[in-house]
Design a protein around this motif. Structure first.
Motif, PDB file in Angstrom:
ATOM      1  N   ASP A  81      34.013  55.385  48.560  1.00 55.33           N
ATOM      2  CA  ASP A  81      32.696  54.746  48.516  1.00 55.33           C
ATOM      3  C   ASP A  81      32.868  53.256  48.802  1.00 55.33           C
ATOM      4  OD1 ASP A  81      30.068  54.039  47.926  1.00 55.33           O
ATOM      5  OD2 ASP A  81      30.399  54.073  45.752  1.00 55.33           O
ATOM      6  N   GLY A  82      32.746  52.870  50.066  1.00 61.89           N
ATOM      7  CA  GLY A  82      32.961  51.486  50.466  1.00 61.89           C
ATOM      8  C   GLY A  82      31.721  50.855  51.062  1.00 61.89           C
ATOM      9  N   VAL A  83      31.889  49.634  51.556  1.00 67.74           N
ATOM     10  CA  VAL A  83      30.785  48.899  52.163  1.00 67.74           C
ATOM     11  C   VAL A  83      31.343  47.926  53.184  1.00 67.74           C
ATOM     12  CG1 VAL A  83      30.837  47.071  50.410  1.00 67.74           C
ATOM     13  CG2 VAL A  83      28.717  47.518  51.654  1.00 67.74           C
ATOM     14  N   GLU A  84      30.591  47.687  54.252  1.00 68.28           N
ATOM     15  CA  GLU A  84      30.897  46.618  55.192  1.00 68.28           C
ATOM     16  C   GLU A  84      29.794  45.571  55.066  1.00 68.28           C
ATOM     17  OE1 GLU A  84      31.843  45.580  59.881  1.00 68.28           O
ATOM     18  OE2 GLU A  84      31.053  47.565  59.374  1.00 68.28           O
ATOM     19  N   MET A  85      30.127  44.447  54.439  1.00 69.12           N
ATOM     20  CA  MET A  85      29.152  43.389  54.173  1.00 69.12           C
ATOM     21  C   MET A  85      29.161  42.346  55.278  1.00 69.12           C
ATOM     22  SD  MET A  85      27.580  43.860  51.208  1.00 69.12           S
ATOM     23  CE  MET A  85      26.827  42.232  51.195  1.00 69.12           C
ATOM     24  N   ASP A  86      27.972  41.949  55.721  1.00 73.30           N
ATOM     25  CA  ASP A  86      27.855  40.773  56.577  1.00 73.30           C
ATOM     26  C   ASP A  86      28.135  39.536  55.727  1.00 73.30           C
ATOM     27  OD1 ASP A  86      27.170  42.048  58.955  1.00 73.30           O
ATOM     28  OD2 ASP A  86      25.051  42.121  58.416  1.00 73.30           O
ATOM     29  N   TYR A  87      28.933  38.632  56.288  1.00 70.60           N
ATOM     30  CA  TYR A  87      29.314  37.433  55.547  1.00 70.60           C
ATOM     31  C   TYR A  87      28.806  36.177  56.237  1.00 70.60           C
ATOM     32  CZ  TYR A  87      32.094  33.581  53.723  1.00 70.60           C
ATOM     33  OH  TYR A  87      32.472  32.382  53.184  1.00 70.60           O
ATOM     34  N   HIS A  88      28.297  35.253  55.422  1.00 74.64           N
ATOM     35  CA  HIS A  88      27.987  33.898  55.852  1.00 74.64           C
ATOM     36  C   HIS A  88      28.349  32.989  54.692  1.00 74.64           C
ATOM     37  CE1 HIS A  88      25.756  30.297  56.987  1.00 74.64           C
ATOM     38  NE2 HIS A  88      25.637  30.806  58.206  1.00 74.64           N
ATOM     39  N   PRO A  89      29.010  31.853  54.965  1.00 78.48           N
ATOM     40  CA  PRO A  89      29.466  30.995  53.863  1.00 78.48           C
ATOM     41  C   PRO A  89      28.366  30.574  52.892  1.00 78.48           C
ATOM     42  CG  PRO A  89      30.442  30.278  55.933  1.00 78.48           C
ATOM     43  CD  PRO A  89      29.426  31.333  56.278  1.00 78.48           C
ATOM     44  N   GLU A  90      27.136  30.427  53.382  1.00 77.62           N
ATOM     45  CA  GLU A  90      26.050  29.970  52.514  1.00 77.62           C
ATOM     46  C   GLU A  90      25.546  31.073  51.578  1.00 77.62           C
ATOM     47  OE1 GLU A  90      23.021  28.414  55.023  1.00 77.62           O
ATOM     48  OE2 GLU A  90      24.275  26.799  55.848  1.00 77.62           O
ATOM     49  N   GLU A  91      26.008  32.298  51.784  1.00 75.40           N
ATOM     50  CA  GLU A  91      25.479  33.430  51.013  1.00 75.40           C
ATOM     51  C   GLU A  91      26.496  34.040  50.064  1.00 75.40           C
ATOM     52  OE1 GLU A  91      24.221  35.631  54.393  1.00 75.40           O
ATOM     53  OE2 GLU A  91      22.483  34.344  54.731  1.00 75.40           O
ATOM     54  N   GLU A  92      27.573  33.309  49.791  1.00 73.19           N
ATOM     55  CA  GLU A  92      28.626  33.856  48.945  1.00 73.19           C
ATOM     56  C   GLU A  92      28.114  34.259  47.563  1.00 73.19           C
ATOM     57  OE1 GLU A  92      32.206  31.637  48.616  1.00 73.19           O
ATOM     58  OE2 GLU A  92      32.594  31.626  50.780  1.00 73.19           O
ATOM     59  N   ASP A  93      27.269  33.445  46.964  1.00 68.07           N
ATOM     60  CA  ASP A  93      26.782  33.762  45.620  1.00 68.07           C
ATOM     61  C   ASP A  93      25.984  35.067  45.621  1.00 68.07           C
ATOM     62  OD1 ASP A  93      27.973  31.491  44.634  1.00 68.07           O
ATOM     63  OD2 ASP A  93      26.127  30.300  44.562  1.00 68.07           O
ATOM     64  N   ALA A  94      25.131  35.247  46.625  1.00 67.40           N
ATOM     65  CA  ALA A  94      24.322  36.470  46.704  1.00 67.40           C
ATOM     66  C   ALA A  94      25.205  37.682  46.962  1.00 67.40           C
ATOM     67  CB  ALA A  94      23.269  36.338  47.801  1.00 67.40           C
ATOM     68  N   ILE A  95      26.202  37.513  47.815  1.00 68.15           N
ATOM     69  CA  ILE A  95      27.121  38.618  48.106  1.00 68.15           C
ATOM     70  C   ILE A  95      27.906  38.994  46.850  1.00 68.15           C
ATOM     71  CG2 ILE A  95      29.168  39.290  49.415  1.00 68.15           C
ATOM     72  CD1 ILE A  95      28.117  37.457  51.690  1.00 68.15           C
ATOM     73  N   ARG A  96      28.417  37.979  46.167  1.00 71.10           N
ATOM     74  CA  ARG A  96      29.212  38.241  44.958  1.00 71.10           C
ATOM     75  C   ARG A  96      28.374  38.957  43.900  1.00 71.10           C
ATOM     76  NH1 ARG A  96      31.067  33.714  44.624  1.00 71.10           N
ATOM     77  NH2 ARG A  96      33.207  34.102  45.335  1.00 71.10           N
ATOM     78  N   ALA A  97      27.149  38.519  43.715  1.00 69.57           N
ATOM     79  CA  ALA A  97      26.283  39.146  42.714  1.00 69.57           C
ATOM     80  C   ALA A  97      26.023  40.609  43.059  1.00 69.57           C
ATOM     81  CB  ALA A  97      24.965  38.381  42.605  1.00 69.57           C
ATOM     82  N   PHE A  98      25.761  40.871  44.340  1.00 67.53           N
ATOM     83  CA  PHE A  98      25.503  42.252  44.728  1.00 67.53           C
ATOM     84  C   PHE A  98      26.746  43.118  44.567  1.00 67.53           C
ATOM     85  CE2 PHE A  98      25.805  45.456  48.151  1.00 67.53           C
ATOM     86  CZ  PHE A  98      24.855  46.345  47.662  1.00 67.53           C
ATOM     87  N   LEU A  99      27.898  42.624  45.012  1.00 62.49           N
ATOM     88  CA  LEU A  99      29.128  43.419  44.918  1.00 62.49           C
ATOM     89  C   LEU A  99      29.500  43.682  43.466  1.00 62.49           C
ATOM     90  CD1 LEU A  99      31.319  41.897  47.784  1.00 62.49           C
ATOM     91  CD2 LEU A  99      29.971  44.018  47.803  1.00 62.49           C
ATOM     92  N   ASP A 100      29.268  42.703  42.582  1.00 62.34           N
ATOM     93  CA  ASP A 100      29.531  42.924  41.163  1.00 62.34           C
ATOM     94  C   ASP A 100      28.628  44.015  40.609  1.00 62.34           C
ATOM     95  OD1 ASP A 100      31.480  40.983  41.150  1.00 62.34           O
ATOM     96  OD2 ASP A 100      30.227  39.430  40.246  1.00 62.34           O
TER      97      ASP A 100
END
Length: 257
Positions: A81-100
């Motif tokens: 069960d994986g994911v391929e996340m789009d990354y942008h430096p300005e969105e690290e906090d949102a990405i981290r919150a979702f992955l957590d």
């Protein structure tokens, strides 16, 4: 390498889960990772593209997880069960919150967008001056290094994606490769050998041979992903992956899941 960590399903832009899993089993794999595209950006241009494409794994990952679990009960191979996340430096906090919150078994990070435009869109970049195209490639590698430094991801996907776009091809330099290799050397994130366009119009694996040479010089391990969106692509691509690994004397690593 008998595992493929980069396969897509209808939860983004691939085919039905059971078809992708069955194809992986028929290809002789021991495990397949479903890593559908996901984006949590609130930038207007990205949100619009997400709406048009229907990439809504941030809203449907629990439903997909239930479907994966049902398939596990009848499958002869491991399903991850994986994911391929789009990354942008300005969105690290949102990405981290979702992955957590989502707690996937593993995470793949990708740089797909520059200036709100998908890297694959040739006309947009072809209209730019050579200087602007070079700046776009430089920015791509800036983002890639930031992705690696963020420690958000287990895997960095198709780490020279700009090579797929003829308007951006051959603008990357050895200096770009070396700063990426140095970032990998200090990170838990590892690159993948991605076969996404190796058998069609691009004709190369990611990383390119020159990039792969630099990664090998730094002792960077790699994993493997077919980047398959259609069931038949799994069986088509894995023999080529195996031959490529053998020809280069490489052994791909398994993720700790």
């Amino acid at each position: 390498m008998d595992r493929d960590y980069h396969v897509h399903s209808t939860y983004s832009d691939g085919r039905f889960l059971f078809q992708m899993v069955r194809a992986a089993a028929e290809a002789g794999l021991a495990g397949v990772g479903i890593a559908d595209h996901c984006n949590v950006s609130d930038r207007e241009e990205i949100a619009e593209q997400k709406h048009l494409l229907g990439f809504n794994l941030d809203e449907t990952y629990e439903r997909r997880r239930e479907a994966i679990q049902r398939l596990r009960e009848e499958s002869e191979i491991e399903i991850y069960d994986g994911v391929e996340m789009d990354y942008h430096p300005e969105e690290e906090d949102a990405i981290r919150a979702f992955l957590d919150e989502a707690d996937f078994q593993y995470t793949i990070g990708s740089v797909h967008y520059l200036d709100g435009v998908n890297v694959h869109v040739e006309p947009y970049f072809a209209e730019q001056t050579e200087r602007d195209r070079q700046a776009a490639v430089d920015r791509y590698f800036d983002y890639l290094v930031a992705l690696i430094d963020s420690e958000l991801f287990d895997v960095a996907a198709h780490v020279d994606l700009v090579e797929r776009n003829p308007a951006l091809r051959d603008l990357a330099t050895e200096a770009d490769y070396r700063r990426v290799a140095e970032a990998f050397a200090d990170s838990r994130t590892i690159p993948e050998l991605n076969a996404g366009r190796a058998l069609d119009e691009y004709g190369e694996f990611h990383p390119s041979p020159a990039f792969l040479d630099v990664l090998a010089e730094y002792g960077i391990p790699i994993t493997v992903g077919s980047d398959a969106h259609q069931p038949e692509e799994i069986g088509e691509r894995h023999p080529h992956i195996e031959r490529y690994l053998d020809a280069r004397g490489l052994e791909a690593v398994e993720l700790s899941l």
